[in-house]
Design a protein around this motif. Structure first.
Motif, PDB file in Angstrom:
ATOM      1  N   ALA A 178      -3.313  10.259  -4.393  1.00 34.87           N
ATOM      2  CA  ALA A 178      -3.852   8.704  -4.635  1.00 34.87           C
ATOM      3  C   ALA A 178      -3.396   7.591  -3.534  1.00 34.87           C
ATOM      4  O   ALA A 178      -2.180   8.087  -3.016  1.00 34.87           O
ATOM      5  N   VAL A 179      -4.244   6.543  -3.585  1.00 31.89           N
ATOM      6  CA  VAL A 179      -3.549   5.553  -2.754  1.00 31.89           C
ATOM      7  C   VAL A 179      -3.449   4.588  -4.120  1.00 31.89           C
ATOM      8  O   VAL A 179      -4.135   4.203  -4.824  1.00 31.89           O
ATOM      9  N   THR A 180      -2.265   3.860  -3.842  1.00 28.89           N
ATOM     10  CA  THR A 180      -1.996   2.864  -4.800  1.00 28.89           C
ATOM     11  C   THR A 180      -1.606   1.307  -4.079  1.00 28.89           C
ATOM     12  O   THR A 180      -0.846   1.448  -3.461  1.00 28.89           O
ATOM     13  N   LEU A 181      -1.989   0.320  -4.767  1.00 32.44           N
ATOM     14  CA  LEU A 181      -1.629  -1.030  -4.427  1.00 32.44           C
ATOM     15  C   LEU A 181      -0.933  -1.722  -5.509  1.00 32.44           C
ATOM     16  O   LEU A 181      -1.035  -1.510  -6.723  1.00 32.44           O
ATOM     17  N   TYR A 182       0.275  -2.134  -5.133  1.00 32.08           N
ATOM     18  CA  TYR A 182       1.330  -2.620  -6.206  1.00 32.08           C
ATOM     19  C   TYR A 182       1.908  -4.062  -5.565  1.00 32.08           C
ATOM     20  O   TYR A 182       1.750  -4.520  -4.329  1.00 32.08           O
ATOM     21  N   VAL A 215       0.818  -1.231   0.095  1.00 33.94           N
ATOM     22  CA  VAL A 215       0.080  -0.079  -0.038  1.00 33.94           C
ATOM     23  C   VAL A 215       0.728   1.329  -0.097  1.00 33.94           C
ATOM     24  O   VAL A 215       1.717   1.305   0.866  1.00 33.94           O
ATOM     25  N   HIS A 216       0.752   2.016  -0.903  1.00 37.13           N
ATOM     26  CA  HIS A 216       1.445   3.285  -1.042  1.00 37.13           C
ATOM     27  C   HIS A 216       0.544   4.557  -1.376  1.00 37.13           C
ATOM     28  O   HIS A 216      -0.266   4.533  -2.111  1.00 37.13           O
ATOM     29  N   VAL A 217       0.814   5.619  -0.340  1.00 45.57           N
ATOM     30  CA  VAL A 217      -0.035   6.707  -0.521  1.00 45.57           C
ATOM     31  C   VAL A 217       0.748   7.692  -1.422  1.00 45.57           C
ATOM     32  O   VAL A 217       1.061   8.793  -1.325  1.00 45.57           O
TER      33      VAL A 217
END
Length: 283
Positions: free
Chosen positions: A135-139, A109-111
């Motif tokens: 954004a919030v990004t899931l990777y 989880v990265h903001v």
């Protein structure tokens, strides 16, 4: 929804705790939660649990607190036979051997809107730079920093959020995005997207020195406003409470805790003189 796959959750901070709490309330309880050992904090060096540990004890979830992800940690994590890991603000580099444990990989989880604002301070950096949205990004984690292929992104306006407000909002959105994404991920319904390296930017951890505001510039921001007022306002919103924003007035340090822009000028709403309690301005 009750998740029928096993996963391990990694995290330490308030952000991590909000994400974990959202997952558990939504029926996504981890088989194990991993966080740091208790640390001595404050002037009296009192041994203190992380926000994640406090939540885990309240929720009565299985807990593991390794100092480092070494061979012992590898064996413990492998024994869980989990399908995937979830990492939300854990703050440690994952060795290749640990990344290879879960069959489906590790969801990070990265903001920020990756690959922008990789690294330690994406939320603070976005505020400082005056971004209109974040954004919030899931990777999927790999061995490089915030580098792996993207699973899902949720953009939202940044407005005039402070760091703490942004942290909370981002954590809630991250928990929701995880619950929306994980079922699709498990059934192979997501095609991960490679990050565009040409757009990558990196952030660093801010220090006490980064929070300094020259008192002459502060006066200009208050009396004349303009770009100086905007810059100091962003700094206060981004770097409060840590590492904090401060100036020197009459030879003493004064913390700048809260401000706003009114008619283009900086209005200090809350400050704290050295050796005194915080005080608010009334207008």
């Amino acid at each position: 929804m009750i998740l029928d796959s096993k996963f391990v959750f990694f995290g330490n901070t308030n952000f991590s705790a909000i994400v974990l709490n959202s997952l558990v309330k939504g029926g996504y309880s981890p088989a194990l939660v991993v966080c740091n050992p208790d640390r001595p904090t404050g002037r009296k060096k009192i041994l203190t649990s992380s926000p994640v540990k406090k939540l885990v004890l309240d929720l009565k979830l299985p807990l593991y607190q390794p100092e480092i992800l070494d061979d012992d940690a590898f064996q413990t994590l492998r024994s869980q036979t989990c399908d995937f890991f979830v990492l939300a603000d854990y703050g440690k580099i994952f060795p290749k051997e640990v990344l290879q444990i879960p069959a489906l990989g590790t969801i990070g989880v990265h903001v920020s809107f990756l690959p922008r604002y990789r690294g330690a301070s994406p939320m603070q950096s976005a505020i400082l730079n005056g971004e209109q949205e974040t954004a919030v990004t899931l990777y999927l984690l790999d061995e490089k920093l915030d580098h792996g292929p993207i699973l899902a992104v949720h953009k939202f306006p940044l407005d005039r959020l402070t760091f703490l407000e942004l942290q909370r909002q981002s954590a809630i959105l991250s928990g929701n995005l995880l619950m929306e994404t994980i079922p699709k991920f498990l059934r192979g319904g997501i095609e991960p997207t490679t990050q565009d390296e040409s757009q990558a930017t990196y952030t660093r951890k801010f220090t006490t020195e980064d929070g300094f505001v020259d008192h002459d510039l502060l006066k200009i921001a208050q009396e004349k406003g303009g770009a100086t007022a905007v810059e100091i306002d962003r700094k206060i919103r981004a770097l409060t409470p840590e590492p904090g924003v401060w100036t020197i007035k009459n030879g003493k340090r004064m913390k700048l805790l809260e401000a706003e822009i009114r008619d283009g000028k900086l209005i200090l709403k809350k400050m704290q003189n050295e050796g005194e309690k915080p005080k608010s301005q009334s207008f």
